[in-house]
Design an enzyme around this catalytic site. Structure first.
Site, PDB file in Angstrom:
ATOM      1  N   ASP A   1      -8.201  -3.996  -3.578  1.00  0.00           N
ATOM      2  CA  ASP A   1      -8.279  -3.382  -4.673  1.00  0.00           C
ATOM      3  C   ASP A   1      -8.843  -3.503  -6.289  1.00  0.00           C
ATOM      4  OD1 ASP A   1      -6.751  -1.388  -2.620  1.00  0.00           O
ATOM      5  OD2 ASP A   1      -5.290  -1.462  -2.875  1.00  0.00           O
TER       6      ASP A   1
ATOM      7  N   GLU B   1      -8.233   3.936   5.887  1.00  0.00           N
ATOM      8  CA  GLU B   1      -9.241   3.274   4.773  1.00  0.00           C
ATOM      9  C   GLU B   1      -8.856   1.418   5.374  1.00  0.00           C
ATOM     10  OE1 GLU B   1      -8.682   4.224   0.175  1.00  0.00           O
ATOM     11  OE2 GLU B   1      -6.987   4.462   1.347  1.00  0.00           O
ATOM     12  N   HIS B   2      -7.985   1.478   5.009  1.00  0.00           N
ATOM     13  CA  HIS B   2      -7.812  -0.751   5.051  1.00  0.00           C
ATOM     14  C   HIS B   2      -7.250  -0.716   6.723  1.00  0.00           C
ATOM     15  CE1 HIS B   2      -7.590   1.271   0.923  1.00  0.00           C
ATOM     16  NE2 HIS B   2      -8.077  -0.110   0.786  1.00  0.00           N
TER      17      HIS B   2
ATOM     18  N   HIS C   1       1.462   3.142  -3.574  1.00  0.00           N
ATOM     19  CA  HIS C   1       0.435   3.809  -4.071  1.00  0.00           C
ATOM     20  C   HIS C   1       0.964   5.571  -4.056  1.00  0.00           C
ATOM     21  CE1 HIS C   1      -3.416   1.949  -4.427  1.00  0.00           C
ATOM     22  NE2 HIS C   1      -3.163   1.466  -3.023  1.00  0.00           N
TER      23      HIS C   1
ATOM     24  N   GLN D   1       1.187  -0.775   0.311  1.00  0.00           N
ATOM     25  CA  GLN D   1      -0.072  -0.444   0.037  1.00  0.00           C
ATOM     26  C   GLN D   1       1.029   1.199  -0.090  1.00  0.00           C
ATOM     27  OE1 GLN D   1      -3.398  -0.100  -0.207  1.00  0.00           O
ATOM     28  NE2 GLN D   1      -2.847  -2.137  -1.321  1.00  0.00           N
TER      29      GLN D   1
END
Length: 430
Positions: free
Chosen positions: A352, A318-319, A253, A250
């Site tokens: 995702d 978020e996650h 990103h 992640q």
């Protein structure tokens, strides 16, 4: 007491970065508002070196791009989109219209009406995020949106063909090769050549998220989805290789993507730091992921699962991925997150890219008050009422008295008029 083994930037530094973004976005939106198509073309040339005669792709261009795609690519896109569609359709079934007789002679109800048009932003730039087409365009279509517009930026001055194929297969009605804040302003405000949409959705970087914030009100938005965030909650049963892999997966990103580990095991915390350093040596996206880890990476050592929940709720990421001996403990107790991934068999990349849940999710603490993008975001729940004359006479008496308590004589008259008109029809009881 929680112990911070690693910390990232402090809040003051983050606020300075945010304020720079705000000013830049405001000036771009203002240019599009004043200059229309001319500003859009100029900004696209400035930021993306892209100024075609038309940003909109023709149906012939779109079909030609699809025809160029390898069969395996089309199959893979369709597999992911089928998963997203099935879950979105199941979610839509949970949205029930209702009609009830709230009092004798008083019928109240609500209807679920899709918005008429939606603009979907499909990020590009460093990464052609074709999965965002599944999450936004396809979800809007399942919701029943009539006109779905998609904008995606060029990559190195070229049309991102795989992304376009994904957008088209998802069912977009219009596709524009246009990126960044100028794309958000274009869809929201409209120009001489473009009819604005009713709402804009989709993930993006800090600039895209800020554009949505500033444009909200002129259009609806799904939520503020900025740089991707990941938190892993782990105990001694987790292994450092997996934790490090899922953090860096992640972190790549973007350089401002927060990534955190909350763990009851100091041994795992130390091993994870070493494993991240080892993996960064060979990770192709090292430059980005390392910046995110160094500036926004956090490791918190806690003593109990209860403390882990408390610290997780403060972050509201978020996650959240849970790698513990009792994952259901967190499923039952966590409240602030966009999507939850339970156990080593799943991971954030599944969410995702392919598994079916939506990847447009709340960031920067917004999970305290909203979930992610889903069919319900494209649907307005609106109410109606139907009243029989005798019931209107009864309700009118209460309306008259209650309105006078609030010093609203006009409202009171609306009630008393119905009493006068319908009081002889008959009486109803409560």
């Amino acid at each position: 007491m929680p112990k911070f083994i690693k910390e990232g930037k402090n809040q003051e530094e983050i606020n300075i970065d945010d304020s720079k973004v705000r000013g830049s976005v405001e000036s771009i939106i203002k240019r599009v508002q004043i200059e229309g198509d001319e500003a859009v073309k100029s900004l696209s040339l400035e930021f993306d070196n892209w100024a075609p005669n038309s940003f909109k792709l023709s149906s012939e261009e779109i079909q030609s791009i699809i025809n160029e795609m390898p069969a395996q690519t089309i199959e893979d896109i369709q597999f992911a989109q089928a998963n997203v569609r099935r879950f979105a359709e199941a979610q839509k079934l949970s949205l029930q219209e209702i009609e009830v007789e709230n009092l004798p002679g008083v019928v109240l109800g609500h209807k679920n009406i899709p918005v008429k048009s939606a603009g979907c932003y499909i990020p590009g730039g460093r990464y052609p995020m074709l999965a965002s087409a599944h999450m936004s365009v396809l979800t809007a279509k399942v919701a029943g949106v009539e006109r779905v517009v998609a904008c995606t930026p060029p990559i190195n001055g070229e049309i991102p063909k795989t992304t376009v194929a994904s957008i088209a297969l998802a069912g977009a009605d219009e596709i524009y090769i246009l990126g960044g804040v100028q794309a958000m302003a274009f869809m929201s405000l409209g120009t001489e050549s473009f009819e604005p949409v009713d709402m804009i959705v989709g993930p993006g970087n800090a600039f895209v998220a800020e554009a949505k914030r500033q444009l909200f009100g002129k259009v609806g938005i799904d939520l503020l989805a900025g740089p991707s965030e990941v938190l892993i909650i782990a105990d001694e049963t987790a292994d450092a290789e997996m934790v490090a892999t899922d953090i860096l997966g992640q972190a790549e990103h973007g350089p401002t993507s927060p990534c955190a580990l909350i763990t009851t095991s100091e041994k795992l915390a130390v091993e994870t730091i070493g494993e991240i350093e080892r993996q960064l040596e060979v990770l192709p996206t090292r430059e980005v992921a390392q910046a995110a880890w160094e500036d926004y990476g956090v490791i918190i050592k806690v003593n109990t699962f209860e403390e882990a929940v408390i610290e997780s709720e403060k972050l509201g990421y978020e996650h959240i991925q849970v790698l513990t001996k009792d994952n259901d403990y967190f499923l039952e107790r966590l409240r602030n997150y966009g999507a939850l991934f339970l156990g080593p068999e799943t991971n954030v990349a599944y969410g995702d890219k392919v598994i079916g849940t939506n990847h447009t999710l709340p960031t920067k603490g917004a999970s305290r008050y909203t979930g992610g993008l889903w069919v319900g975001k494209f649907i307005k729940t609106v109410t109606y009422q139907k009243v029989k004359p005798e019931a209107s006479a009864l309700i009118g008496e209460y309306c008259d008295r209650l309105s006078k308590l609030e010093n609203f004589p006009g409202h009171a008259k609306q009630g008393s008029l119905r009493v006068e008109r319908y009081k002889h029809v008959g009486k109803v009881g409560l």
